[in-house]
Write a protein that holds these residues in place. Structure first.
Motif, PDB file in Angstrom:
ATOM      1  N   ALA A   1      -6.408  17.872  12.873  1.00 26.39           N
ATOM      2  CA  ALA A   1      -5.223  18.576  13.355  1.00 26.39           C
ATOM      3  C   ALA A   1      -4.258  17.584  13.999  1.00 26.39           C
ATOM      4  O   ALA A   1      -4.679  16.635  14.668  1.00 26.39           O
ATOM      5  CB  ALA A   1      -5.621  19.653  14.354  1.00 26.39           C
ATOM      6  N   MET A   2      -2.978  17.811  13.780  1.00 25.38           N
ATOM      7  CA  MET A   2      -1.927  16.983  14.364  1.00 25.38           C
ATOM      8  C   MET A   2      -0.654  17.824  14.479  1.00 25.38           C
ATOM      9  O   MET A   2      -0.650  18.982  14.072  1.00 25.38           O
ATOM     10  CB  MET A   2      -1.673  15.738  13.513  1.00 25.38           C
ATOM     11  N   THR A   3       0.388  17.242  15.025  1.00 22.48           N
ATOM     12  CA  THR A   3       1.685  17.918  15.069  1.00 22.48           C
ATOM     13  C   THR A   3       2.709  17.066  14.338  1.00 22.48           C
ATOM     14  O   THR A   3       2.529  15.861  14.150  1.00 22.48           O
ATOM     15  CB  THR A   3       2.178  18.152  16.515  1.00 22.48           C
ATOM     16  N   VAL A   4       3.796  17.732  13.931  1.00 21.62           N
ATOM     17  CA  VAL A   4       4.922  17.067  13.270  1.00 21.62           C
ATOM     18  C   VAL A   4       6.199  17.514  13.972  1.00 21.62           C
ATOM     19  O   VAL A   4       6.359  18.698  14.294  1.00 21.62           O
ATOM     20  CB  VAL A   4       4.985  17.456  11.771  1.00 21.62           C
ATOM     21  N   LEU A   5       7.089  16.572  14.217  1.00 24.78           N
ATOM     22  CA  LEU A   5       8.393  16.880  14.779  1.00 24.78           C
ATOM     23  C   LEU A   5       9.366  17.059  13.624  1.00 24.78           C
ATOM     24  O   LEU A   5       9.530  16.147  12.800  1.00 24.78           O
ATOM     25  CB  LEU A   5       8.867  15.758  15.706  1.00 24.78           C
ATOM     26  N   ALA A   6       9.971  18.220  13.539  1.00 27.67           N
ATOM     27  CA  ALA A   6      10.919  18.513  12.463  1.00 27.67           C
ATOM     28  C   ALA A   6      12.251  18.947  13.058  1.00 27.67           C
ATOM     29  O   ALA A   6      12.302  19.472  14.168  1.00 27.67           O
ATOM     30  CB  ALA A   6      10.372  19.614  11.556  1.00 27.67           C
ATOM     31  N   GLU A   7      13.298  18.714  12.301  1.00 27.91           N
ATOM     32  CA  GLU A   7      14.625  19.189  12.666  1.00 27.91           C
ATOM     33  C   GLU A   7      15.123  20.088  11.548  1.00 27.91           C
ATOM     34  O   GLU A   7      15.083  19.710  10.375  1.00 27.91           O
ATOM     35  CB  GLU A   7      15.594  18.027  12.868  1.00 27.91           C
ATOM     36  N   LEU A   8      15.566  21.268  11.919  1.00 29.01           N
ATOM     37  CA  LEU A   8      16.134  22.199  10.948  1.00 29.01           C
ATOM     38  C   LEU A   8      17.646  22.141  11.104  1.00 29.01           C
ATOM     39  O   LEU A   8      18.177  22.304  12.200  1.00 29.01           O
ATOM     40  CB  LEU A   8      15.594  23.606  11.188  1.00 29.01           C
ATOM     41  N   ALA A   9      18.325  21.867  10.004  1.00 22.87           N
ATOM     42  CA  ALA A   9      19.775  21.700   9.995  1.00 22.87           C
ATOM     43  C   ALA A   9      20.356  22.580   8.896  1.00 22.87           C
ATOM     44  O   ALA A   9      19.616  23.063   8.039  1.00 22.87           O
ATOM     45  CB  ALA A   9      20.118  20.226   9.751  1.00 22.87           C
TER      46      ALA A   9
ATOM     47  N   GLU B   1      21.718  21.974   6.207  1.00 22.61           N
ATOM     48  CA  GLU B   1      21.443  21.495   4.857  1.00 22.61           C
ATOM     49  C   GLU B   1      19.955  21.383   4.526  1.00 22.61           C
ATOM     50  O   GLU B   1      19.583  21.155   3.385  1.00 22.61           O
ATOM     51  CB  GLU B   1      22.119  20.137   4.635  1.00 22.61           C
ATOM     52  N   GLY B   2      19.077  21.524   5.531  1.00 22.97           N
ATOM     53  CA  GLY B   2      17.658  21.445   5.238  1.00 22.97           C
ATOM     54  C   GLY B   2      16.795  21.021   6.407  1.00 22.97           C
ATOM     55  O   GLY B   2      17.194  21.117   7.559  1.00 22.97           O
ATOM     56  N   ARG B   3      15.593  20.520   6.069  1.00 20.58           N
ATOM     57  CA  ARG B   3      14.580  20.173   7.065  1.00 20.58           C
ATOM     58  C   ARG B   3      14.329  18.668   7.065  1.00 20.58           C
ATOM     59  O   ARG B   3      13.983  18.090   6.043  1.00 20.58           O
ATOM     60  CB  ARG B   3      13.281  20.896   6.734  1.00 20.58           C
ATOM     61  N   TYR B   4      14.492  18.055   8.237  1.00 24.81           N
ATOM     62  CA  TYR B   4      14.216  16.638   8.426  1.00 24.81           C
ATOM     63  C   TYR B   4      12.843  16.497   9.081  1.00 24.81           C
ATOM     64  O   TYR B   4      12.559  17.158  10.072  1.00 24.81           O
ATOM     65  CB  TYR B   4      15.263  15.989   9.343  1.00 24.81           C
ATOM     66  N   ASN B   5      12.008  15.625   8.526  1.00 27.43           N
ATOM     67  CA  ASN B   5      10.695  15.345   9.093  1.00 27.43           C
ATOM     68  C   ASN B   5      10.810  14.048   9.884  1.00 27.43           C
ATOM     69  O   ASN B   5      11.076  12.989   9.310  1.00 27.43           O
ATOM     70  CB  ASN B   5       9.667  15.207   7.963  1.00 27.43           C
TER      71      ASN B   5
ATOM     72  N   SER C   1      11.508  11.915   6.123  1.00 29.00           N
ATOM     73  CA  SER C   1      11.806  12.601   4.872  1.00 29.00           C
ATOM     74  C   SER C   1      12.763  13.752   5.120  1.00 29.00           C
ATOM     75  O   SER C   1      13.032  14.131   6.268  1.00 29.00           O
ATOM     76  CB  SER C   1      10.509  13.135   4.223  1.00 29.00           C
ATOM     77  N   PHE C   2      13.278  14.293   4.028  1.00 33.03           N
ATOM     78  CA  PHE C   2      14.229  15.400   4.082  1.00 33.03           C
ATOM     79  C   PHE C   2      13.934  16.341   2.922  1.00 33.03           C
ATOM     80  O   PHE C   2      13.684  15.894   1.795  1.00 33.03           O
ATOM     81  CB  PHE C   2      15.669  14.881   3.966  1.00 33.03           C
ATOM     82  N   VAL C   3      13.968  17.642   3.196  1.00 33.03           N
ATOM     83  CA  VAL C   3      13.823  18.662   2.154  1.00 33.03           C
ATOM     84  C   VAL C   3      15.068  19.531   2.207  1.00 33.03           C
ATOM     85  O   VAL C   3      15.380  20.119   3.254  1.00 33.03           O
ATOM     86  CB  VAL C   3      12.562  19.536   2.364  1.00 33.03           C
TER      87      VAL C   3
END
Length: 168
Positions: A118-126, A128-132, A161-163
């Motif tokens: 188990a771990m965590t990820v910091l993401a940004e929702l914008a 245009e999409g999701r930044y990891n 990364s970016f989705v």
């Protein structure tokens, strides 16, 4: 932790992000107010009403905190969600109130690709999409806020990364 996410958790994360990005004034006025936690509980309950009973998540743990990063740093509006049980569910959502704009972050539960831990990820929702932004902090609000402070103060920070997805 399995790969199948719970609809209530995921729907809430993306709807709150979309609301914040589309109408930041409404979002901040609603959730930063003294009645912000009550508004979050109502939002959570109403969102769950449209879901089958097996997809609903109890509102336990919902919380709203207002934090300032440093003496004169940006303000954060941090929403604590019910504890994640599945991958990609969020522990925390944070609206960072910056001059002239709002940025929306989440600390998500995840699983290490190397050993399955188990771990965590910091993401940004914008819009245009999701930044990891990569591995996240410990799943404690103080650690999450500190990691956002470090990210927001680093002019050279680049996401891993970016989705592309339409959020606003």
């Amino acid at each position: 932790m399995t790969d199948t996410t719970r609809a209530h958790h995921m729907k809430a994360k993306y709807m709150l992000a979309s609301s914040a990005l589309q109408d930041p004034v409404w979002f901040v006025n609603t959730f930063a107010a003294d009645s912000g936690e009550e508004a979050l509980r109502k939002f959570w309950r109403l969102l769950g009403e449209d879901l089958p009973a097996e997809d609903r998540v109890e509102a336990e743990g919902l919380q709203v905190d207002r934090v300032r990063l440093g003496a004169d740093g940006p303000k954060l509006l941090v929403l604590t969600l019910p504890a994640p049980r599945k991958r990609n569910e969020a522990y925390y959502l944070a609206a960072a109130l910056l001059p002239g704009k709002l940025r929306f972050f989440c600390l998500e539960s995840s699983v290490s690709a190397t050993d399955g831990s188990a771990m965590t990820v910091l993401a940004e929702l914008a819009p245009e999409g999701r930044y990891n932004w990569g591995p996240g902090s410990a799943a404690e609000i103080r650690d999450f806020v500190e990691s956002l402070g470090a990210l927001l103060s680093d002019a050279d920070a680049r996401p891993l990364s970016f989705v592309e997805m339409q959020l606003a």
